[in-house]
Design an enzyme around this catalytic site. Structure first.
Site, PDB file in Angstrom:
ATOM      1  N   ARG A  47       0.803  -1.222   0.000  1.00  0.00           N
ATOM      2  CA  ARG A  47       0.000   0.000   0.000  1.00  0.00           C
ATOM      3  C   ARG A  47       0.845   1.284   0.000  1.00  0.00           C
ATOM      4  O   ARG A  47       0.483   2.268  -0.635  1.00  0.00           O
ATOM      5  CB  ARG A  47      -0.894  -0.036   1.232  1.00  0.00           C
ATOM      6  CG  ARG A  47      -2.207   0.660   0.984  1.00  0.00           C
ATOM      7  CD  ARG A  47      -2.854   0.978   2.254  1.00  0.00           C
ATOM      8  NE  ARG A  47      -3.378  -0.246   2.873  1.00  0.00           N
ATOM      9  CZ  ARG A  47      -4.540  -0.288   3.492  1.00  0.00           C
ATOM     10  NH1 ARG A  47      -5.286   0.781   3.558  1.00  0.00           N
ATOM     11  NH2 ARG A  47      -4.948  -1.397   4.059  1.00  0.00           N
ATOM     12  N   LYS A 153       2.396 -19.316   5.411  1.00  0.00           N
ATOM     13  CA  LYS A 153       1.660 -19.758   6.584  1.00  0.00           C
ATOM     14  C   LYS A 153       1.199 -18.527   7.368  1.00  0.00           C
ATOM     15  O   LYS A 153       1.799 -17.482   7.181  1.00  0.00           O
ATOM     16  CB  LYS A 153       2.506 -20.677   7.457  1.00  0.00           C
ATOM     17  CG  LYS A 153       3.725 -19.988   8.065  1.00  0.00           C
ATOM     18  CD  LYS A 153       4.409 -20.868   9.053  1.00  0.00           C
ATOM     19  CE  LYS A 153       3.706 -20.841  10.406  1.00  0.00           C
ATOM     20  NZ  LYS A 153       4.593 -20.434  11.499  1.00  0.00           N
ATOM     21  N   ASP A 182       6.009 -24.247   3.293  1.00  0.00           N
ATOM     22  CA  ASP A 182       6.374 -24.615   4.655  1.00  0.00           C
ATOM     23  C   ASP A 182       7.890 -24.607   4.631  1.00  0.00           C
ATOM     24  O   ASP A 182       8.513 -25.508   4.057  1.00  0.00           O
ATOM     25  CB  ASP A 182       5.849 -26.022   4.997  1.00  0.00           C
ATOM     26  CG  ASP A 182       6.098 -26.344   6.461  1.00  0.00           C
ATOM     27  OD1 ASP A 182       7.242 -26.157   6.923  1.00  0.00           O
ATOM     28  OD2 ASP A 182       5.157 -26.776   7.147  1.00  0.00           O
ATOM     29  N   HIS A 183       8.484 -23.575   5.223  1.00  0.00           N
ATOM     30  CA  HIS A 183       9.920 -23.397   4.977  1.00  0.00           C
ATOM     31  C   HIS A 183      10.759 -24.552   5.532  1.00  0.00           C
ATOM     32  O   HIS A 183      11.895 -24.737   5.125  1.00  0.00           O
ATOM     33  CB  HIS A 183      10.412 -22.028   5.449  1.00  0.00           C
ATOM     34  CG  HIS A 183      10.653 -21.909   6.923  1.00  0.00           C
ATOM     35  ND1 HIS A 183       9.650 -21.695   7.817  1.00  0.00           N
ATOM     36  CD2 HIS A 183      11.796 -21.987   7.652  1.00  0.00           C
ATOM     37  CE1 HIS A 183      10.164 -21.644   9.035  1.00  0.00           C
ATOM     38  NE2 HIS A 183      11.467 -21.818   8.974  1.00  0.00           N
ATOM     39  N   LYS A 187      14.430 -26.821   3.944  1.00  0.00           N
ATOM     40  CA  LYS A 187      15.725 -27.004   4.609  1.00  0.00           C
ATOM     41  C   LYS A 187      16.428 -28.220   4.015  1.00  0.00           C
ATOM     42  O   LYS A 187      15.842 -29.304   3.913  1.00  0.00           O
ATOM     43  CB  LYS A 187      15.536 -27.193   6.123  1.00  0.00           C
ATOM     44  CG  LYS A 187      15.054 -25.920   6.832  1.00  0.00           C
ATOM     45  CD  LYS A 187      14.933 -26.138   8.320  1.00  0.00           C
ATOM     46  CE  LYS A 187      14.235 -24.987   9.006  1.00  0.00           C
ATOM     47  NZ  LYS A 187      15.075 -23.811   9.218  1.00  0.00           N
ATOM     48  N   GLU A 221      13.944 -23.560  20.491  1.00  0.00           N
ATOM     49  CA  GLU A 221      14.390 -22.210  20.126  1.00  0.00           C
ATOM     50  C   GLU A 221      14.790 -21.455  21.377  1.00  0.00           C
ATOM     51  O   GLU A 221      14.147 -21.609  22.430  1.00  0.00           O
ATOM     52  CB  GLU A 221      13.251 -21.449  19.450  1.00  0.00           C
ATOM     53  CG  GLU A 221      12.826 -22.037  18.133  1.00  0.00           C
ATOM     54  CD  GLU A 221      11.820 -21.134  17.437  1.00  0.00           C
ATOM     55  OE1 GLU A 221      12.247 -20.318  16.629  1.00  0.00           O
ATOM     56  OE2 GLU A 221      10.623 -21.248  17.745  1.00  0.00           O
ATOM     57  N   ASP A 240       1.739 -22.686  15.444  1.00  0.00           N
ATOM     58  CA  ASP A 240       2.900 -22.025  14.843  1.00  0.00           C
ATOM     59  C   ASP A 240       3.940 -23.034  14.334  1.00  0.00           C
ATOM     60  O   ASP A 240       4.583 -22.799  13.313  1.00  0.00           O
ATOM     61  CB  ASP A 240       3.531 -21.103  15.901  1.00  0.00           C
ATOM     62  CG  ASP A 240       4.597 -20.190  15.328  1.00  0.00           C
ATOM     63  OD1 ASP A 240       4.328 -19.534  14.315  1.00  0.00           O
ATOM     64  OD2 ASP A 240       5.710 -20.150  15.895  1.00  0.00           O
ATOM     65  N   HIS A 245       5.279 -27.341  10.462  1.00  0.00           N
ATOM     66  CA  HIS A 245       6.677 -27.759  10.320  1.00  0.00           C
ATOM     67  C   HIS A 245       6.944 -29.171  10.879  1.00  0.00           C
ATOM     68  O   HIS A 245       7.534 -30.010  10.211  1.00  0.00           O
ATOM     69  CB  HIS A 245       7.610 -26.782  11.038  1.00  0.00           C
ATOM     70  CG  HIS A 245       7.420 -25.351  10.625  1.00  0.00           C
ATOM     71  ND1 HIS A 245       7.113 -24.987   9.345  1.00  0.00           N
ATOM     72  CD2 HIS A 245       7.501 -24.197  11.325  1.00  0.00           C
ATOM     73  CE1 HIS A 245       7.027 -23.663   9.272  1.00  0.00           C
ATOM     74  NE2 HIS A 245       7.244 -23.163  10.460  1.00  0.00           N
ATOM     75  N   LYS A 345       9.686 -22.076  22.866  1.00  0.00           N
ATOM     76  CA  LYS A 345      10.473 -20.833  22.819  1.00  0.00           C
ATOM     77  C   LYS A 345      11.178 -20.684  24.164  1.00  0.00           C
ATOM     78  O   LYS A 345      10.709 -21.204  25.184  1.00  0.00           O
ATOM     79  CB  LYS A 345       9.534 -19.630  22.644  1.00  0.00           C
ATOM     80  CG  LYS A 345       8.679 -19.698  21.394  1.00  0.00           C
ATOM     81  CD  LYS A 345       9.219 -18.817  20.308  1.00  0.00           C
ATOM     82  CE  LYS A 345       8.347 -18.819  19.079  1.00  0.00           C
ATOM     83  NZ  LYS A 345       9.111 -18.809  17.837  1.00  0.00           N
TER      84      LYS A 345
HETATM   85  C1  BG6 Z   1       8.184 -19.885  11.893  1.00  0.00           C
HETATM   86  C2  BG6 Z   1       7.480 -19.591  13.189  1.00  0.00           C
HETATM   87  O1  BG6 Z   1       7.324 -20.502  10.984  1.00  0.00           O
HETATM   88  O2  BG6 Z   1       9.280 -20.747  12.158  1.00  0.00           O
HETATM   89  C3  BG6 Z   1       8.423 -18.964  14.194  1.00  0.00           C
HETATM   90  O3  BG6 Z   1       6.400 -18.711  12.946  1.00  0.00           O
HETATM   91  C4  BG6 Z   1       9.646 -19.847  14.384  1.00  0.00           C
HETATM   92  O4  BG6 Z   1       7.790 -18.744  15.449  1.00  0.00           O
HETATM   93  C5  BG6 Z   1      10.245 -20.204  13.032  1.00  0.00           C
HETATM   94  O5  BG6 Z   1      10.581 -19.128  15.172  1.00  0.00           O
HETATM   95  C6  BG6 Z   1      11.347 -21.225  13.198  1.00  0.00           C
HETATM   96  O6  BG6 Z   1      12.013 -21.371  11.987  1.00  0.00           O
HETATM   97  P1  BG6 Z   1      13.541 -21.785  11.932  1.00  0.00           P
HETATM   98  O7  BG6 Z   1      13.820 -21.911  10.476  1.00  0.00           O
HETATM   99  O8  BG6 Z   1      14.303 -20.682  12.607  1.00  0.00           O
HETATM  100  O9  BG6 Z   1      13.643 -23.061  12.686  1.00  0.00           O
END
Ligand code: BG6
Length: 510
Positions: A47, A153, A182-183, A187, A221, A240, A245, A345
């Site tokens: 925007r 996501k 889905d990242h 990996k 994490e 999340d 994941h 976390k």
């Molecule tokens: C994201 C979550 O999809 O993945 C985050 O929303 C999380 O909360 C992150 O920290 C973790 O990704 P990675 O690649 O750092 O393990």
């Protein structure tokens, strides 16, 4: 190598965090690695009014995430000239006419042949209006070039919203045009799970209920919710991290060998795993799902905030920042084998790994230290950091008698002479441009993963008596999670991963 067509990557939500931190740097890496097609452009859409040059400065020249030690000034300039910007009000369908005109201009300027990847890096509230507005401008039909849609996501908030979203996307795009990102699947080490399992003949014969005691997947994490308290509080660790994941990783660990290593067959095998997840009863949820929330503590002399003190988090929040669960996959291969998943976390270290715990040898001939007996044969697949694989097995202690101790055999990616590991977004963007959806989640997979998670979330919502445990920031989560493994017997406990793949059990950072 697969063919990479000329195309435009259109990023909706171009002024957002993901664009700066991940997307623009990932495309730059593709450019540096010479993976981009000859004619390629990025069109940022959001925007805020901005010129192309202002956008280029913001995302390339002033963006520290794009800095690469080996990149030259000329490369930054050439890359930045491939980047354009268009301001529209993405909420207003009529504004997409401007986008269409701009895309046509870029096509003739850059020779991008009407091939477009649309990346929705926006709040999910726009996931409906963007595809519908593109369709209204005839920007979804593949009549003059291909059109693909990447959806970030969260994909839905629960089963009903995920189904609804799938339906709405399918009104505008065909399933094979939709790329649900889905990242974790991007990996390198997650993909290597497939290769470890299916390119070797030594693991697969053991990869079943006859030889495996249990499987453990941890994503720990050290960070808290940082500035995302507002979003996170509506999500929690289960939505999340687990629904997407970790279940994706579990599906790769548990799937049957695909007929062919392609999108259709690999994703079909993953779906079969999701469909075999044993639904949890209320009792299972109470006993086998442990949730926690980090509380204030002192780490290395510094006071660390508790979750409820984080910006954007309500003072009475019952959102989980930690979850551990035990579940089963009801199929031939995995009957009776427990799967343990945990994520949280503000845990002591950042580490994601899969632990395959093999059964003990059937008859004990030798003397073991009791504490190692149950950890004797483990295969640890480290997803991050210190990426690699560790195999633990019993060896004779030199000297008199037959004493056994556990030793390590490890492989680390960093030992490879060419160990450039592409980032997840780099890999996934390239796959999409090349039309390969193998590492993207299919609609039915996302729905069946939600089908498993939904009852847990509903039970937490409805049964306010179910506990949420506090755990001091910087510790390994609620002790109640340790009890999940008690049934395993023989002192079974979670593996406590350290930053280094091979430091374990005794690791403790002071
Ligand atoms: C994201 C979550 O999809 O993945 C985050 O929303 C999380 O909360 C992150 O920290 C973790 O990704 P990675 O690649 O750092 O393990």
């Amino acid at each position: 190598m697969k063919k990479t067509n000329n195309c435009v990557l259109v990023i909706f939500g171009a002024s957002g965090d993901l664009t700066f931190r991940k997307l623009i740097p990932a495309v730059f890496d593709l450019y540096l690695g010479k993976f981009l097609p000859e004619n390629f452009a990025v069109l940022g859409v959001s925007r805020t009014a901005m010129s192309d040059d202002e956008f280029r400065s913001k995302v390339v020249f002033d963006n520290k995430e794009v800095k690469r030690a080996h990149a030259t000034e000329e490369q930054y300039h050439t890359y930045s000239r491939k980047i354009f910007y268009q301001a529209i009000d993405t909420q207003k369908p009529e504004d997409y006419a401007k986008l269409k005109t701009r895309l046509q201009e870029i096509d003739s300027l850059c020779n991008t042949e009407g091939n477009y990847v649309y990346y929705m890096s926006t709040p999910p509230s726009l996931y409906e209006v963007i595809p519908a507005s593109l369709k209204a401008q005839d920007l979804t039909h593949e009549n003059n070039g291909w059109r693909r849609l990447i959806v970030e996501k969260p994909f839905g908030y629960d089963l009903a919203t995920a189904k609804d979203l799938n339906k709405k996307l399918l009104n505008c795009f065909d399933e094979d045009q939709i790329y649900r990102i889905d990242h974790y699947l991007g990996k390198e080490t997650v993909q290597n799970l497939l290769v470890t399992r299916f390119s070797n003949s030594i693991f697969e014969p053991l990869w079943n209920r006859n030889y495996i005691q249990h499987i453990e997947i941890t994503a720990a994490e050290t960070v808290g919710v940082e500035k995302r308290g507002g979003y996170y509080d509506t999500s929690g660790a289960t939505r999340d991290m687990v629904q997407n994941h970790l279940l994706q990783v579990a599906s790769i660990v548990a799937m049957e060998p695909p007929v062919v290593a392609n999108s259709r067959f690999i994703r079909s095998e993953q779906v079969k795993v999701f469909q075999s997840l044993r639904p949890m009863s209320k009792k299972d949820i109470e006993e086998n799902v442990i949730r926690g929330q980090y509380t204030q503590s002192t780490i290395k002399g510094q006071t660390v905030k508790g979750y409820r003190q984080e910006e954007g988090v309500p003072a009475e929040s019952r959102t989980e920042t930690y979850v551990a669960m035990k579940f089963f996959i009801d199929n031939w291969r995995w009957a009776g084998v427990p799967f343990y998943i945990r994520t949280g976390k503000k845990l002591p270290t950042r580490a994601t790994e899969v632990v395959i715990q093999f059964k003990n040898s059937p008859h004990h001939l030798f003397a073991y230290n009791e504490d190692i007996q149950n950890q004797n044969n483990q295969l640890i697949i480290r997803i991050q950091p210190d990426e690699g694989i560790l195999l633990k097995f019993g060896m004779k202690v030199p000297g008199a008698g037959f004493k056994v101790k556990t030793v390590n055999m490890d492989f680390r990616y960093s030992d490879l002479s060419d160990h450039y590991v592409p980032g997840a977004y780099e890999r996934l963007l390239l796959d999409c441009v090349q039309g390969d959806s193998t590492l993207y989640a299919r609609g039915d997979a996302v729905e069946s993963a939600w089908e498993f998670i939904d009852p847990i979330l509903k039970e937490w919502e409805e049964n306010r008596d179910l506990k949420i445990y506090g755990y001091p920031a910087g510790t390994w989560g609620p002790t109640a999670a340790d009890r999940l493994m008690e049934d395993e017997g023989m002192g079974s406990c979670w593996r406590f991963p350290a930053p280094s793949l091979t430091d374990d059990a005794t690791y403790c950072e002071l």
